[in-house]
Design a protein around this motif. Structure first.
Motif, PDB file in Angstrom:
ATOM      1  N   LEU A 307       7.697 -11.054 -18.772  1.00  0.00           N
ATOM      2  CA  LEU A 307       7.760 -11.152 -20.224  1.00  0.00           C
ATOM      3  C   LEU A 307       7.283 -12.547 -20.623  1.00  0.00           C
ATOM      4  CD1 LEU A 307       9.782  -8.868 -19.349  1.00  0.00           C
ATOM      5  CD2 LEU A 307      11.040  -9.337 -21.443  1.00  0.00           C
ATOM      6  N   VAL A 308       6.008 -12.659 -20.927  1.00  0.00           N
ATOM      7  CA  VAL A 308       5.389 -13.947 -21.190  1.00  0.00           C
ATOM      8  C   VAL A 308       5.873 -14.503 -22.527  1.00  0.00           C
ATOM      9  CG1 VAL A 308       3.203 -15.184 -21.421  1.00  0.00           C
ATOM     10  CG2 VAL A 308       3.357 -13.176 -19.916  1.00  0.00           C
ATOM     11  N   GLY A 309       6.295 -15.774 -22.529  1.00  0.00           N
ATOM     12  CA  GLY A 309       6.744 -16.423 -23.746  1.00  0.00           C
ATOM     13  C   GLY A 309       8.184 -16.146 -24.116  1.00  0.00           C
ATOM     14  N   TYR A 310       8.907 -15.426 -23.231  1.00  0.00           N
ATOM     15  CA  TYR A 310      10.271 -15.005 -23.557  1.00  0.00           C
ATOM     16  C   TYR A 310      11.315 -15.935 -22.952  1.00  0.00           C
ATOM     17  CZ  TYR A 310      13.970 -11.589 -24.624  1.00  0.00           C
ATOM     18  OH  TYR A 310      15.073 -10.952 -25.142  1.00  0.00           O
ATOM     19  N   GLU A 311      10.910 -17.149 -22.581  1.00  0.00           N
ATOM     20  CA  GLU A 311      11.851 -18.046 -21.914  1.00  0.00           C
ATOM     21  C   GLU A 311      13.044 -18.396 -22.802  1.00  0.00           C
ATOM     22  OE1 GLU A 311       8.340 -20.501 -23.444  1.00  0.00           O
ATOM     23  OE2 GLU A 311       8.691 -18.613 -22.399  1.00  0.00           O
ATOM     24  N   THR A 312      12.858 -18.437 -24.139  1.00  0.00           N
ATOM     25  CA  THR A 312      13.977 -18.718 -25.047  1.00  0.00           C
ATOM     26  C   THR A 312      14.615 -17.439 -25.571  1.00  0.00           C
ATOM     27  OG1 THR A 312      12.484 -18.846 -26.957  1.00  0.00           O
ATOM     28  CG2 THR A 312      12.929 -20.895 -25.755  1.00  0.00           C
ATOM     29  N   MET A 313      14.135 -16.292 -25.127  1.00  0.00           N
ATOM     30  CA  MET A 313      14.647 -14.974 -25.512  1.00  0.00           C
ATOM     31  C   MET A 313      14.537 -14.733 -27.014  1.00  0.00           C
ATOM     32  SD  MET A 313      17.979 -14.795 -22.938  1.00  0.00           S
ATOM     33  CE  MET A 313      18.199 -13.032 -23.172  1.00  0.00           C
ATOM     34  N   GLN A 314      13.451 -15.256 -27.604  1.00  0.00           N
ATOM     35  CA  GLN A 314      13.225 -15.075 -29.037  1.00  0.00           C
ATOM     36  C   GLN A 314      11.932 -14.306 -29.325  1.00  0.00           C
ATOM     37  OE1 GLN A 314      13.377 -19.019 -30.704  1.00  0.00           O
ATOM     38  NE2 GLN A 314      15.615 -19.127 -30.612  1.00  0.00           N
ATOM     39  N   ASN A 315      10.848 -14.673 -28.634  1.00  0.00           N
ATOM     40  CA  ASN A 315       9.568 -14.011 -28.862  1.00  0.00           C
ATOM     41  C   ASN A 315       8.923 -13.652 -27.530  1.00  0.00           C
ATOM     42  OD1 ASN A 315       9.362 -14.421 -31.860  1.00  0.00           O
ATOM     43  ND2 ASN A 315       9.419 -16.569 -31.243  1.00  0.00           N
ATOM     44  N   VAL A 316       8.190 -12.543 -27.531  1.00  0.00           N
ATOM     45  CA  VAL A 316       7.453 -12.116 -26.355  1.00  0.00           C
ATOM     46  C   VAL A 316       5.971 -12.060 -26.701  1.00  0.00           C
ATOM     47  CG1 VAL A 316       7.094 -10.301 -24.641  1.00  0.00           C
ATOM     48  CG2 VAL A 316       9.391 -10.750 -25.502  1.00  0.00           C
ATOM     49  N   ASP A 317       5.166 -12.862 -26.006  1.00  0.00           N
ATOM     50  CA  ASP A 317       3.723 -12.833 -26.248  1.00  0.00           C
ATOM     51  C   ASP A 317       3.104 -11.558 -25.689  1.00  0.00           C
ATOM     52  OD1 ASP A 317       3.911 -15.353 -27.385  1.00  0.00           O
ATOM     53  OD2 ASP A 317       3.508 -16.379 -25.483  1.00  0.00           O
ATOM     54  N   GLY A 318       3.670 -11.060 -24.597  1.00  0.00           N
ATOM     55  CA  GLY A 318       3.165  -9.848 -23.981  1.00  0.00           C
ATOM     56  C   GLY A 318       3.875  -9.606 -22.663  1.00  0.00           C
ATOM     57  N   ILE A 319       3.679  -8.418 -22.117  1.00  0.00           N
ATOM     58  CA  ILE A 319       4.298  -8.056 -20.841  1.00  0.00           C
ATOM     59  C   ILE A 319       3.198  -7.697 -19.854  1.00  0.00           C
ATOM     60  CG2 ILE A 319       5.896  -6.511 -19.672  1.00  0.00           C
ATOM     61  CD1 ILE A 319       7.277  -6.045 -22.350  1.00  0.00           C
ATOM     62  N   VAL A 320       3.252  -8.286 -18.676  1.00  0.00           N
ATOM     63  CA  VAL A 320       2.226  -8.046 -17.663  1.00  0.00           C
ATOM     64  C   VAL A 320       2.898  -7.980 -16.289  1.00  0.00           C
ATOM     65  CG1 VAL A 320       1.780 -10.532 -17.432  1.00  0.00           C
ATOM     66  CG2 VAL A 320       0.043  -8.899 -16.688  1.00  0.00           C
ATOM     67  N   THR A 321       2.376  -7.133 -15.426  1.00  0.00           N
ATOM     68  CA  THR A 321       2.895  -7.045 -14.064  1.00  0.00           C
ATOM     69  C   THR A 321       2.459  -8.259 -13.263  1.00  0.00           C
ATOM     70  OG1 THR A 321       2.847  -4.621 -14.084  1.00  0.00           O
ATOM     71  CG2 THR A 321       2.880  -5.703 -11.930  1.00  0.00           C
ATOM     72  N   VAL A 322       3.401  -8.872 -12.568  1.00  0.00           N
ATOM     73  CA  VAL A 322       3.077  -9.985 -11.673  1.00  0.00           C
ATOM     74  C   VAL A 322       3.471  -9.574 -10.260  1.00  0.00           C
ATOM     75  CG1 VAL A 322       5.306 -11.119 -12.103  1.00  0.00           C
ATOM     76  CG2 VAL A 322       3.390 -12.440 -11.196  1.00  0.00           C
ATOM     77  N   HIS A 323       2.596  -9.839  -9.320  1.00  0.00           N
ATOM     78  CA  HIS A 323       2.806  -9.430  -7.934  1.00  0.00           C
ATOM     79  C   HIS A 323       2.783 -10.634  -7.026  1.00  0.00           C
ATOM     80  CE1 HIS A 323       1.251  -8.250  -3.909  1.00  0.00           C
ATOM     81  NE2 HIS A 323       2.121  -7.278  -4.033  1.00  0.00           N
ATOM     82  N   PHE A 324       3.681 -10.646  -6.034  1.00  0.00           N
ATOM     83  CA  PHE A 324       3.701 -11.669  -4.997  1.00  0.00           C
ATOM     84  C   PHE A 324       3.693 -10.972  -3.645  1.00  0.00           C
ATOM     85  CE2 PHE A 324       5.355 -14.079  -8.529  1.00  0.00           C
ATOM     86  CZ  PHE A 324       4.901 -15.378  -8.313  1.00  0.00           C
ATOM     87  N   ALA A 325       2.923 -11.499  -2.716  1.00  0.00           N
ATOM     88  CA  ALA A 325       2.914 -10.935  -1.372  1.00  0.00           C
ATOM     89  C   ALA A 325       4.272 -11.126  -0.696  1.00  0.00           C
ATOM     90  CB  ALA A 325       1.808 -11.579  -0.536  1.00  0.00           C
TER      91      ALA A 325
END
Length: 368
Positions: A307-325
């Motif tokens: 949840l990009v931009g949601y660090e303060t739990m107020q606004n979400v710029d967008g949602i994208v899947t992030v993958h780590f090996a």
């Protein structure tokens, strides 16, 4: 003659190939268990790569083997400084100076701590990459040394100095590769567009001038350590009506781009720009803050909804899947910052994660 893993890792560190060194060393763990040089090298590679948690673990392992080695003390001092523990860093740097009064790195670090050692300044220097100057020295890049010897022998020492200072970056990473051979010919600049477009479609229709301008911007961006900006222009050329020879040179230039860390990333695009044209940003690195939800673990690795931009739990710029090996060592209920590159597929995009920064009692954690 084949070199052992430790010698190869030292060479990779001098070339600033930190992730390659980490991968190599971690694959030899069984051979170098309880080896001081192994732990020190791996810890140093992790420190430069921004993997502070792994750096700490390896330095502690090295310390169990040899406590008083000045190289280790210098490395741990840099680690404490990076974590904002200036008092402890000061003690370690003083220890280095006591055993090695001529150590310029420790002397410079002590001067910095005494003059600007407050927590806010340390955070700003860490964010901009300036603290790297207090890390254990890696030595001159082999290509820089080779180029210097060549010019001394062939041209003159004055020319060497001119080239070096023209390209040298303030962070001390040395000059970048000479791309003078990767330039468009006069004919390519006049006829940069593909002449036969029968049955073909292009994402970007550019004029000869626009293609040439994009190529030259990419070259300049590379020399100025702006690899993200260079990659965007290269992507534009590769998706355009540029002729094949221009695209081949763009692909060759692309092969010189390097992987950043949190400290070295420049031209960080926002979520909206990437979402609007994922193909233009394919392979571009981002450093985005937010929160992770819906974590999934399978044979392909670890992934979650970012949840990009949601660090303060107020606004979400967008949602994208992030993958780590490899699953990152994080607390999913806390905000974090992810370093990743864009993967574009069918008009959408995901992120391939490389490292994570999360404030947990001012400790950095990361994966590679």
């Amino acid at each position: 003659m084949a070199r052992d893993a430790l010698s190869t890792a030292r060479f990779l560190l001098r070339r600033r190939k930190f992730y390659q060194a980490i991968t190599l060393l971690e694959g030899r763990e069984a051979f170098y268990e309880h080896n001081f040089e192994y732990a020190l090298l791996l810890g140093t590679a992790c420190l430069y790569a921004g993997d502070i948690g792994a750096a700490h673990r390896n330095f502690e392992a090295a310390r169990k083997i040899k406590v008083s080695d000045s190289r280790l003390v210098l490395a741990q001092a840099a680690l404490f400084l990076r974590r904002g523990e200036s008092d402890r860093a000061l003690q370690y740097y003083l220890t280095v100076v006591e055993s090695d009064p001529s150590n310029k790195t420790a002397q410079a670090a002590l001067e910095f701590i005494r003059a600007h050692g407050d927590y806010d300044t340390i955070c700003r220097w860490a964010d901009t990459g300036k603290l790297v100057r207090f890390y254990p020295p890696l030595g001159r890049h082999p290509l820089v040394v080779g180029a210097g010897l060549f010019f001394v022998l062939v041209i003159a020492g004055a020319v060497v100095s001119a080239l070096y200072f023209r390209h040298e970056r303030s962070s001390g990473t040395g000059p970048r590769a000479d791309l003078s051979a990767i330039a468009l010919t006069a004919d390519e600049m006049r006829h940069a567009q593909e002449t036969d477009v029968t049955g073909r479609s292009y994402r970007y229709i550019l004029s000869d001038r626009e293609i040439t301008a994009s190529f030259e911007r990419a070259r300049r961006s590379f020399q100025n350590y702006r690899d993200n900006a260079a990659r965007i222009d290269i992507n534009r050329i590769l998706g355009s009506n540029a002729q094949a020879s221009v695209k081949r040179k763009a692909e060759l230039l692309q092969s010189y781009l390097s992987e950043p860390t949190f400290d070295t990333l420049t031209d960080n695009p926002d979520y909206g720009a990437v979402a609007a044209d994922p193909l233009l940003y394919a392979g571009v690195w981002v450093s985005w803050s937010g929160r992770i939800s819906n974590v999934r673990q399978d044979d392909d690795g670890w992934s979650g909804d970012f949840l990009v931009g949601y660090e303060t739990m107020q606004n979400v710029d967008g949602i994208v899947t992030v993958h780590f090996a490899v699953a990152p060592d994080i607390a999913v209920e806390r905000a974090l910052t992810v370093l990743a590159y864009v993967v574009a597929t069918d008009g959408r995009f995901s992120l391939e994660g490389r490292a994570v920064y999360q404030s947990v009692q001012d400790v950095f954690t990361a994966v590679h």
